[in-house]
Write an enzyme that holds these catalytic residues in place. Sequence first.
Site, PDB file in Angstrom:
ATOM      1  N   ASN A 200      39.665  36.246  42.090  1.00 10.11           N
ATOM      2  CA  ASN A 200      39.512  37.396  43.067  1.00 10.11           C
ATOM      3  C   ASN A 200      38.988  36.870  44.439  1.00 10.11           C
ATOM      4  O   ASN A 200      38.863  37.928  45.361  1.00 10.11           O
ATOM      5  CB  ASN A 200      38.712  38.528  42.413  1.00 10.11           C
ATOM      6  CG  ASN A 200      37.259  38.270  42.663  1.00 10.11           C
ATOM      7  OD1 ASN A 200      36.923  37.235  43.197  1.00 10.11           O
ATOM      8  ND2 ASN A 200      36.491  39.265  42.337  1.00 10.11           N
ATOM      9  N   LYS A 201      39.376  35.690  44.786  1.00 10.48           N
ATOM     10  CA  LYS A 201      38.958  35.439  46.419  1.00 10.48           C
ATOM     11  C   LYS A 201      40.102  35.500  47.275  1.00 10.48           C
ATOM     12  O   LYS A 201      41.373  35.571  46.540  1.00 10.48           O
ATOM     13  CB  LYS A 201      38.173  34.019  46.129  1.00 10.48           C
ATOM     14  CG  LYS A 201      36.837  33.984  45.611  1.00 10.48           C
ATOM     15  CD  LYS A 201      35.769  34.905  46.263  1.00 10.48           C
ATOM     16  CE  LYS A 201      34.726  35.409  45.572  1.00 10.48           C
ATOM     17  NZ  LYS A 201      33.595  34.170  45.204  1.00 10.48           N
TER      18      LYS A 201
END
Length: 399
Positions: A200-201
């Site tokens: 999710n970065k």
Amino acid sequence: MRVPFYRPSITEREIDEVVTCLRSGWLTTGPATRAFEEEFAAYVGARHAVAVNSCTAALHLSLEALGVERGDLVLVPTMTFAATAEVVRYFDAIPVFVDCDATQCIDVEAARRTLHQLASGQRVFGVPATHGPVRAIIPMHYAGQMADVHAVRALAIEHRIAVVEDAAHTLPAFTRAGADGPWQSVGTTADVTCFSFYANKCITTGEGGMAVTNDTTTAERMRLMSLHGMSKDAWKRFTAAGSWYYEVVAPGFKYNLTDIAAAMGRAQLARADELWSARQHLAAAYRRGLADVPGLELPTEHPDRRHSWHLFSIRLDLGVWKQGRDAFIEHLKKRGVGSSVHWMPLHMQPYYRDTYGLRPDDFPVSAALWPRLVSLPLFPTMSTEDVAFVIDAIRSMSG
Ligand SMILES: *Cc1c(COP(=O)(O)O)cnc(C)c1O
């Protein structure tokens, strides 16, 4: 309708790159990883980039290369993810927690006071009577907005300590020393800067990370230690001129990135600006849509920093939101909206609390923030309708 907290943006470009890697017959660290490192270094404007399999690994290798040893002290924000402090413990060194400022990044004045107290032999929360020197400080760029790295640098020079930035939230991001200063990219303002490519970065390889530095000796040490401490020649095993011969010169780690992941990373890096632009647009939509909702504090944006918008983290005024943060999150969930909390301060987590005898009020700003924090969904494939849906869910609560 439902809006999850996060969904990665994967296009045919990533899929094609990964398939090309799979068909090439070379899966582990090799040409795609080398290319990813070069492209990443060029993107942030740093001399060296060492690809690894997580940001946690990058942080660990940074401290190893900078010579952190058992009993040493490392300044760490308490308002951060577990990884920032656990890597200090890998050396049996001691994380010295520091409170945060209004941007939720490390409060550099508090860090200054702590260094002064240590230098003059005063008691500092959580620091045992006998300890080694202070080796480093690890500012973390909360939600994607850089910490005050100029002040951190000045402090580090004064106290002769290294700076390792935890830039897990941050790509692209910029800072300048003042309205007249030139913009500087994240990755160019520390001794080593560590990035995360977790799912999710800002850009992702599923799992992955990068350690970036301008110092050749540091880069070489990190590269060596990322693969079993096998001598530099060992890397030639990965080229056509490869040989079976290698020497182990240190007890290294197994932190190398695969070419499968690097292939995906190259495609994501090529899209980093596009992904950022989408997130920035959505953050602006949240800001407009939530501006008049009573009892919400929206993210503080510093005029001399350009935000990555990894997170859109808001603070509830608990005098207005009397049912509290947990109920707020539960209500969003019932309406089909995912959310999260970044973070319970580390000094309140059982391990650090009990190991170092810390109390919530030792770091009062972070402790007071914790029950008020909510991170709203923010990801590049979100539509403005999705943002409106989240805003409606919040408004339906505020009565
Ligand atoms: C995600 C994250 C990390 C760890 O990244 P990994 O790549 O999962 O090791 C470190 N620090 C912060 C602030 C993070 O959010």
